[in-house]
Design an enzyme around this catalytic site. Structure first.
Site, PDB file in Angstrom:
ATOM      1  N   VAL A  91       0.841  -1.203   0.000  1.00 10.92           N
ATOM      2  CA  VAL A  91       0.000   0.000   0.000  1.00 10.92           C
ATOM      3  C   VAL A  91       0.873   1.248   0.000  1.00 10.92           C
ATOM      4  O   VAL A  91       1.678   1.456   0.904  1.00 10.92           O
ATOM      5  CB  VAL A  91      -0.931   0.029   1.242  1.00 10.92           C
ATOM      6  CG1 VAL A  91      -1.823   1.259   1.197  1.00 10.92           C
ATOM      7  CG2 VAL A  91      -1.765  -1.241   1.323  1.00 10.92           C
ATOM      8  N   GLY A 129       3.440   2.196  -1.697  1.00  9.20           N
ATOM      9  CA  GLY A 129       4.882   2.048  -1.917  1.00  9.20           C
ATOM     10  C   GLY A 129       5.733   2.364  -0.703  1.00  9.20           C
ATOM     11  O   GLY A 129       5.700   1.656   0.301  1.00  9.20           O
ATOM     12  N   ILE A 185       5.606   4.754   1.483  1.00  8.29           N
ATOM     13  CA  ILE A 185       5.013   5.410   2.659  1.00  8.29           C
ATOM     14  C   ILE A 185       4.707   4.337   3.711  1.00  8.29           C
ATOM     15  O   ILE A 185       3.960   3.394   3.433  1.00  8.29           O
ATOM     16  CB  ILE A 185       3.698   6.144   2.297  1.00  8.29           C
ATOM     17  CG1 ILE A 185       3.928   7.156   1.165  1.00  8.29           C
ATOM     18  CG2 ILE A 185       3.115   6.828   3.518  1.00  8.29           C
ATOM     19  CD1 ILE A 185       2.650   7.870   0.699  1.00  8.29           C
ATOM     20  N   GLY A 228       6.452   3.763 -18.857  1.00  7.21           N
ATOM     21  CA  GLY A 228       6.464   2.461 -18.182  1.00  7.21           C
ATOM     22  C   GLY A 228       5.693   2.463 -16.872  1.00  7.21           C
ATOM     23  O   GLY A 228       5.895   1.600 -16.024  1.00  7.21           O
ATOM     24  N   GLU A 285       0.497  -0.738 -15.279  1.00  2.90           N
ATOM     25  CA  GLU A 285       0.569  -2.173 -14.979  1.00  2.90           C
ATOM     26  C   GLU A 285       0.403  -2.935 -16.290  1.00  2.90           C
ATOM     27  O   GLU A 285      -0.106  -2.397 -17.281  1.00  2.90           O
ATOM     28  CB  GLU A 285      -0.585  -2.572 -14.042  1.00  2.90           C
ATOM     29  CG  GLU A 285      -0.604  -1.860 -12.713  1.00  2.90           C
ATOM     30  CD  GLU A 285       0.145  -2.593 -11.611  1.00  2.90           C
ATOM     31  OE1 GLU A 285       0.501  -3.756 -11.807  1.00  2.90           O
ATOM     32  OE2 GLU A 285       0.393  -1.971 -10.566  1.00  2.90           O
ATOM     33  N   ASP A 330      -6.420  -1.327  -8.681  1.00  4.37           N
ATOM     34  CA  ASP A 330      -5.192  -1.380  -7.859  1.00  4.37           C
ATOM     35  C   ASP A 330      -5.355  -0.512  -6.604  1.00  4.37           C
ATOM     36  O   ASP A 330      -5.058  -0.953  -5.486  1.00  4.37           O
ATOM     37  CB  ASP A 330      -4.019  -0.881  -8.721  1.00  4.37           C
ATOM     38  CG  ASP A 330      -2.785  -0.588  -7.910  1.00  4.37           C
ATOM     39  OD1 ASP A 330      -2.067  -1.533  -7.578  1.00  4.37           O
ATOM     40  OD2 ASP A 330      -2.539   0.599  -7.604  1.00  4.37           O
ATOM     41  N   LYS A 341      -5.710  -1.524  -2.428  1.00  2.05           N
ATOM     42  CA  LYS A 341      -4.969  -0.895  -1.325  1.00  2.05           C
ATOM     43  C   LYS A 341      -5.929  -0.353  -0.262  1.00  2.05           C
ATOM     44  O   LYS A 341      -5.718  -0.528   0.944  1.00  2.05           O
ATOM     45  CB  LYS A 341      -4.089   0.230  -1.883  1.00  2.05           C
ATOM     46  CG  LYS A 341      -3.007  -0.283  -2.821  1.00  2.05           C
ATOM     47  CD  LYS A 341      -2.356   0.841  -3.606  1.00  2.05           C
ATOM     48  CE  LYS A 341      -1.313   0.308  -4.581  1.00  2.05           C
ATOM     49  NZ  LYS A 341      -0.848   1.282  -5.562  1.00  2.05           N
TER      50      LYS A 341
END
Ligand code: NAP
Ligand code: HSE
Length: 428
Positions: free
Chosen positions: A134, A136, A138, A189, A192, A203, A207
């Protein structure tokens, strides 16, 4: 020297390679901080010959993640392959059943199987941690589970998909259409493999469901997250929202109400001057509100090698230190089934519509709103060149259900030229 903590890492992509680098490059620091060495015994991926940008020759190689997860020389199985089912779930289950601790970044797997996996972990005396899943880098799971454990959490909200925030920001700052901004994100990039996971809000919904479980002591209920992606947000919405002092964000909100658990992931308007309104680019922000602490705002990189590997290592370090926390902050058996609130908390709404430019059109729209019990707060009509006039309405607080009734009535009047856009305005 104390016994090392031995990792088995499955998945050597963006995140997996980042974790291997940290373990190699910061070996002394990790050992100092935990009092024991953190080492890697074995790794797994699909393609053994691929250059991962980091030497792997010191580690045993496994083609099969399940075999890796159950090796005798692995204490912690680090799952970084992804996917809600398949090898990620099979290997995680195998590791937990063998009593091994698991660290994962896999929000999809936990959103779908979090309760069963947490129970399996506890039944086998293992821990299952997922900080990297969740937002990244953080440390929001740690904040909710540990630092804020003495609070009744009243609301958790946030921007938790960097790709969507990047697209919305580029539409606003560079005047790009949705398709142009999407193409730019693709080129960089960011998307997903299945872009719908990002732009469809899935996504971010995964989370949100994980945060809700910790915040409200409920079993993960991704299936009851109200989901709406950003595909329908137009440059007109972004410009006109800005004109009225708002920004459009893919915002997740969860709160426990008297009517049940509310979990929403949808494009919303937030005040442009608020921290969430000022969050630009691929960054994430999570806002937590507790009865004792008040409001906490956490901002940082939600994805990428370094930030995500940082979060994985936070969990690994906890395990190395002997910290044994429940997956969702309390024993899995005590998590209550989540009853979904059928009606969301009322809020003001932004409505953008194109009305046929003839006498009485606006009155018909106002009547449809009035008949549904919806009061108008602000209204603007914009210049137009064809025979339809863009009209913007901000309502007073209402429910989405009442708004839907009004939208059906409006459609029947014959004065609405195109399907109206309705976005909730969130108090943040
Ligand atoms: P990725 O770059 O696509 O890497 C996936 C890795 O898993 C690859 O090394 C792949 O092997 C390996 N793999 C796939 N199927 C496998 C199988 N059956 N057996 C063994 N290995 C297999 O993915 P990622 O971006 O690192 O993401 C990994 C996890 O972290 C996902 O759950 C993702 O949602 C989560 N996450 C990622 C980020 C991010 O910024 N990337 C942020 C937060 C969370 P090959 O390389 O040989 O193909
Ligand atoms: N696709 C995700 C994002 C990656 O854009 O935020 C991190 O979970």
């Amino acid at each position: 020297m104390t016994e090392p903590l031995r990792l088995g890492i499955a998945g050597l992509g963006t995140v997996g390679a980042g974790v291997v680098k940290i373990v190699r490059q910061k070996a002394a620091l990790l050992a100092e901080r935990t009092g024991r060495p953190v080492t890697i015994s074995a790794v797994a991926a699909r393609n053994r010959d691929k250059d991962r940008g980091v030497p792997l020759g010191d580690y045993a190689w496994e083609d099969d993640a399940v075999a890796l997860a159950t090796r005798d020389d692995v204490d912690v199985f680090v799952e970084l392959m992804g996917g809600s089912d398949g090898p990620a779930k099979a290997a995680t289950e195998a590791a937990l059943a063998a009593g091994k601790d698991v660290v994962t970044a896999n929000k999809a797997m936990l959103a779908h199987h979090g309760q069963a996996l947490a129970q399996l972990a506890e039944a086998n005396g293992a821990v299952l941690r997922f900080e990297a899943a969740v937002a990244g880098g953080i440390p929001v799971i740690k904040a909710l589970t540990e630092g804020l454990a003495g609070n009744d959490i009243t609301r958790v909200m946030g921007v938790m998909n960097g790709t969507c925030n990047y697209i919305l920001t580029r539409m606003e700052s560079a005047g790009l259409t949705y398709d142009q901004a999407f193409a730019e994100a693709d080129k960089l990039g960011y998307l997903e493999a299945d872009p719908e996971l990002d732009v469809g809000g899935i996504d971010a919904g995964h989370k949100l469901s994980l945060l809700a479980a910790i915040a409200f002591g409920t079993q993960v209920a991704f299936e009851s997250v109200e989901l709406e992606g950003i595909g329908k947000v137009s440059i007109d919405d972004i410009r006109q929202a800005a004109d009225m002092g708002y920004k459009v964000k893919l915002l997740g909100v969860c709160r426990m109400t008297g009517r049940g658990l509310e979990q929403r992931m949808a494009p919303c308007l937030v005040p442009a001057t608020s921290p969430l309104g000022q969050l630009d680019g691929g960054t994430n922000m999570v806002v937590i509100e507790g009865d004792q602490v008040g409001q906490i705002v956490m901002r940082g990189a939600g994805a990428g090698e370094g930030p995500t590997a940082s979060a994985v290592m936070g969990d690994v370090m906890d395990i190395a230190r002997g910290t044994r926390l429940s997956t969702f902050g309390q024993p899995a058996s005590s998590l209550k089934p989540a009853t979904a609130a059928q009606v969301a908390t009322p809020a003001p709404y932004y409505l953008r519509m194109c009305l046929v430019d003839k006498p009485g059109a606006l009155a018909k729209v106002a009547t449809a709103l009035g008949d549904a019990g919806i009061s108008i707060n602000r209204m603007r009509q914009y210049d137009h060149t064809d025979d339809a006039a863009p009209v913007l309405i901000v309502t007073h607080k209402t429910t989405r259900a009442a708004l839907d009734v009004a939208l059906v009535a409006m459609a029947a009047t014959g004065v609405v030229a195109r399907e109206p856009v309705a976005l909730r305005i969130e108090r943040v």
